[in-house]
Design a protein around this motif. Structure first.
Motif, PDB file in Angstrom:
ATOM      1  N   ARG A 360      44.673  39.613  26.792  1.00  0.00           N
ATOM      2  CA  ARG A 360      44.075  38.681  27.747  1.00  0.00           C
ATOM      3  C   ARG A 360      44.893  37.400  27.876  1.00  0.00           C
ATOM      4  O   ARG A 360      45.428  36.893  26.901  1.00  0.00           O
ATOM      5  N   THR A 361      44.947  36.914  29.107  1.00  0.00           N
ATOM      6  CA  THR A 361      45.571  35.638  29.403  1.00  0.00           C
ATOM      7  C   THR A 361      44.681  34.914  30.405  1.00  0.00           C
ATOM      8  O   THR A 361      43.627  35.426  30.792  1.00  0.00           O
ATOM      9  N   TRP A 362      45.089  33.726  30.839  1.00  0.00           N
ATOM     10  CA  TRP A 362      44.339  33.048  31.891  1.00  0.00           C
ATOM     11  C   TRP A 362      44.588  33.761  33.213  1.00  0.00           C
ATOM     12  O   TRP A 362      45.736  33.929  33.643  1.00  0.00           O
ATOM     13  N   VAL A 363      43.546  34.210  33.841  1.00  0.00           N
ATOM     14  CA  VAL A 363      43.624  34.827  35.168  1.00  0.00           C
ATOM     15  C   VAL A 363      43.168  33.777  36.178  1.00  0.00           C
ATOM     16  O   VAL A 363      41.991  33.418  36.223  1.00  0.00           O
ATOM     17  N   ILE A 364      44.101  33.257  36.972  1.00  0.00           N
ATOM     18  CA  ILE A 364      43.765  32.215  37.939  1.00  0.00           C
ATOM     19  C   ILE A 364      42.829  32.756  39.010  1.00  0.00           C
ATOM     20  O   ILE A 364      41.999  32.062  39.546  1.00  0.00           O
ATOM     21  N   ARG A 365      42.988  34.041  39.337  1.00  0.00           N
ATOM     22  CA  ARG A 365      42.031  34.802  40.132  1.00  0.00           C
ATOM     23  C   ARG A 365      42.357  34.858  41.619  1.00  0.00           C
ATOM     24  O   ARG A 365      42.284  35.904  42.220  1.00  0.00           O
ATOM     25  N   ALA A 392      38.967  30.542  37.131  1.00  0.00           N
ATOM     26  CA  ALA A 392      39.838  31.226  36.176  1.00  0.00           C
ATOM     27  C   ALA A 392      39.041  31.887  35.056  1.00  0.00           C
ATOM     28  O   ALA A 392      37.992  31.399  34.631  1.00  0.00           O
ATOM     29  N   LEU A 393      39.582  33.011  34.582  1.00  0.00           N
ATOM     30  CA  LEU A 393      38.936  33.808  33.539  1.00  0.00           C
ATOM     31  C   LEU A 393      39.972  34.253  32.518  1.00  0.00           C
ATOM     32  O   LEU A 393      41.172  34.066  32.707  1.00  0.00           O
ATOM     33  N   LEU A 394      39.500  34.869  31.458  1.00  0.00           N
ATOM     34  CA  LEU A 394      40.369  35.543  30.495  1.00  0.00           C
ATOM     35  C   LEU A 394      40.401  37.020  30.850  1.00  0.00           C
ATOM     36  O   LEU A 394      39.360  37.684  30.870  1.00  0.00           O
ATOM     37  N   GLY A 395      41.597  37.524  31.167  1.00  0.00           N
ATOM     38  CA  GLY A 395      41.683  38.915  31.576  1.00  0.00           C
ATOM     39  C   GLY A 395      43.111  39.402  31.583  1.00  0.00           C
ATOM     40  O   GLY A 395      44.029  38.720  31.096  1.00  0.00           O
ATOM     41  N   PRO A 396      43.365  40.580  32.157  1.00  0.00           N
ATOM     42  CA  PRO A 396      44.709  41.173  32.145  1.00  0.00           C
ATOM     43  C   PRO A 396      45.670  40.443  33.074  1.00  0.00           C
ATOM     44  O   PRO A 396      45.311  40.059  34.194  1.00  0.00           O
ATOM     45  N   ALA A 397      46.904  40.260  32.618  1.00  0.00           N
ATOM     46  CA  ALA A 397      47.915  39.544  33.399  1.00  0.00           C
ATOM     47  C   ALA A 397      48.162  40.190  34.751  1.00  0.00           C
ATOM     48  O   ALA A 397      48.514  39.508  35.723  1.00  0.00           O
ATOM     49  N   ALA A 398      47.971  41.501  34.847  1.00  0.00           N
ATOM     50  CA  ALA A 398      48.281  42.208  36.097  1.00  0.00           C
ATOM     51  C   ALA A 398      47.458  41.693  37.272  1.00  0.00           C
ATOM     52  O   ALA A 398      47.895  41.778  38.418  1.00  0.00           O
ATOM     53  N   GLU A 442      50.736  50.655  35.569  1.00  0.00           N
ATOM     54  CA  GLU A 442      49.445  51.328  35.707  1.00  0.00           C
ATOM     55  C   GLU A 442      48.315  50.305  35.818  1.00  0.00           C
ATOM     56  O   GLU A 442      47.419  50.436  36.670  1.00  0.00           O
ATOM     57  N   LEU A 443      48.354  49.266  34.968  1.00  0.00           N
ATOM     58  CA  LEU A 443      47.336  48.215  35.061  1.00  0.00           C
ATOM     59  C   LEU A 443      47.396  47.509  36.414  1.00  0.00           C
ATOM     60  O   LEU A 443      46.366  47.150  36.989  1.00  0.00           O
ATOM     61  N   TYR A 444      48.604  47.329  36.924  1.00  0.00           N
ATOM     62  CA  TYR A 444      48.786  46.704  38.237  1.00  0.00           C
ATOM     63  C   TYR A 444      48.090  47.539  39.315  1.00  0.00           C
ATOM     64  O   TYR A 444      47.379  47.001  40.175  1.00  0.00           O
TER      65      TYR A 444
END
Length: 507
Positions: A360-365, A392-398, A442-444
């Motif tokens: 997890r990283t910061w997801v600006i969204r 913003a959330l904590l989630g996948p960088a993709a 794949e995550l992308y």
């Protein structure tokens, strides 16, 4: 008893009148009725003209008095507006002839001389009573602003806004209209002798029906409820070396901010707009740098208050993509059966376990072209200014890479998308040998399918529920992006299901 809210303003000249009307413009929307009362020459038409010109972002727009035409219509960027003058009305029944009985609920109605048909005025309205103040000068006026019924809250907020501007020293600043977004926020550029700043009006998000596991949609998908997340995330981004705007003044309780002005240069050009490759490359580099950081989960808002960044979890993703079932499919003539809903959510729940388990990283969204300012005077990734990050959330960088490379508002050619995706992967691999390019691809694809499924539903909802049809023009583009992601081998089952059950949007 009908709720009311009232305050008074001394207006030294027409410039002060224009400032008041510009502040009012930040708070109104389709369905609002504004009445302008007062004697002949009190300044009603001048006030109406100032409001219309501000909303049109055109100081030279011809705004004639509708004394003889009775009503004049304007197609403004945010909503249609009708400017009416009832001075020549003898009976309220005449309002039907000019389309004001009943009053339309999908436009803003601006009425001079409401005294001519008082019984026809709605219970929910904003009245601005203007009067001469000759002792203060020939152009001086006083305005008593009263909100009746549901409009009382807007008048109270207008009073709060002006008090905030006065405390911050910007009450007499020149206002310039700025485009809004799909949220309830609104913005203005404030100019004075020292330069310019940005005013953000960010009212607390109203609770909707608690139909998502006992919570309204905004809470269920972790949208910012007030202005505090913007302050916390913005401060956090700057602390870690990224170009988020500095906050000059804040009223956290009321939801007003004044931030530095980053200008208006973006990362797109042309008509129709297209990406500027060099600027998108810098934005990709910025994301790669952000995603390499060890980022905290809790951030300070004030010395005594902190903010915990929510996790972008499977339940939130499922509620988001459920908008396709609720809004998009019915728009395309499909009423989802219970079996179809079960199949749809079941297969998605299984697929989303992969991004849920990713680091997890910061997801600006919403990291895409409308929310990126190009800061040409800076170097490297500091040229990438970020202005919309409160959700913003904590989630996948993709997720943020998808937001940028599959921009909902403009066409990103597939060749450029793949080139930029490769650039991101190389940047991550350069500092982390364990970074898995195939796994990230794949995550992308998964996050692309999730985001674009949600956007099809979101834009349908913005049209049908919120009266914002302008978002429908983006649906064919979203569909193109969705088809790209469904071509990934990991989404073969989804491609078959979507082909069988989801009609494409109207071109």
């Amino acid at each position: 008893m009908t709720a009311t809210s009232t305050f008074s303003v001394a207006l030294a000249n027409e410039t002060a009148t224009a400032e008041l009307m510009a502040d009012l413009a930040l708070l109104i929307g389709a369905g609002d009725v504004i009445t302008l009362s007062g004697d002949l020459g009190a300044g009603k038409t001048a006030a109406a003209r100032a409001l219309i010109r501000y909303l049109a972002a055109d100081d030279t727009l011809e705004v004639p008095s509708p004394t003889f035409t009775l009503a004049q219509s304007y197609e403004l960027p945010s909503f249609p507006l009708v400017h009416a003058d009832l001075y020549r009305i003898n009976d309220a029944s005449e309002l039907e002839e000019i389309g004001l009985a009943p009053l339309p609920d999908d436009i803003v109605v601006l009425i001079e001389w409401p005294e001519r048909a008082p019984d026809a005025m709605p219970a929910d309205r904003i009245d601005i009573a203007l009067s001469h103040r000759p002792a203060l000068g020939s152009a001086a006026r006083a305005a008593e602003i009263t909100g009746y019924g549901k409009a009382a809250a807007k008048v109270a907020r207008l009073n709060e806004l002006r008090r905030f501007l006065e405390r911050a020293g910007f009450l007499s600043a020149r206002r310039e209209r700025m485009p809004g977004d799909a949220s309830t926020r609104s913005y203005a550029r404030l100019r004075n002798d020292d330069g310019s700043v940005i005013l953000m009006n960010s009212p607390r998000r109203p609770d909707g029906p608690a139909i998502y596991n006992g919570r309204p949609y905004s809470a269920a998908v972790h949208l910012a409820e007030d202005v505090r997340p913007f302050v916390a995330i913005g401060n956090g981004l700057r602390k870690h070396g990224f170009s988020a705007p500095a906050i000059r003044h804040a009223d956290l309780e009321s939801g007003f901010l004044i931030t530095e002005d980053r200008g208006g240069e973006g990362v797109i050009e042309g008509d129709p707009p297209r990406p500027i490759a060099e600027r998108y490359e810098a934005a990709v580099d910025m994301l790669a740098a952000l995603h390499r950081e060890a980022l905290p989960r809790q951030l300070p808002v004030t010395p005594d208050e902190s903010y915990d960044i929510p996790v972008f979890d499977i339940d939130a993703w499922l509620i988001e993509i459920g908008l396709m079932l609720e809004w998009y499919l019915p728009d395309r003539g499909v009423q989802p059966s219970e079996e179809l809903r079960t199949d749809f959510l079941g297969m998605w729940r299984g697929l989303l376990e992969k991004p849920a388990a990713a680091p997890r990283t910061w997801v600006i969204r919403d990291f895409h072209s409308p929310n990126i300012i190009w800061l040409a005077e800076r170097t490297g990734i500091l040229r990438v200014g970020i202005i919309d990050f409160q959700d913003a959330l904590l989630g996948p960088a993709a997720y943020d890479v998808v937001s940028l490379l599959q921009d909902a508002r403009i066409d990103v050619p597939e060749q450029l998308e793949l080139s930029l995706l490769t650039r991101y992967i190389k940047a991550r691999r350069a500092t982390d040998e364990s970074f898995d390019p195939a796994g990230f691809a794949e995550l992308y694809a998964i996050m692309s399918a999730q985001r674009n499924t949600r956007l099809l539903g979101t834009f349908a909802r913005l049209n049908r529920r919120d009266g914002k049809p302008q978002y429908l023009k983006h649906q064919p583009r979203i569909w193109t992006y969705l088809e790209r992601s469904l071509a990934h081998p990991a989404l073969t089952t989804f491609r078959i299901w979507y082909t069988a059950n989801v009609p494409p949007p109207v071109p």
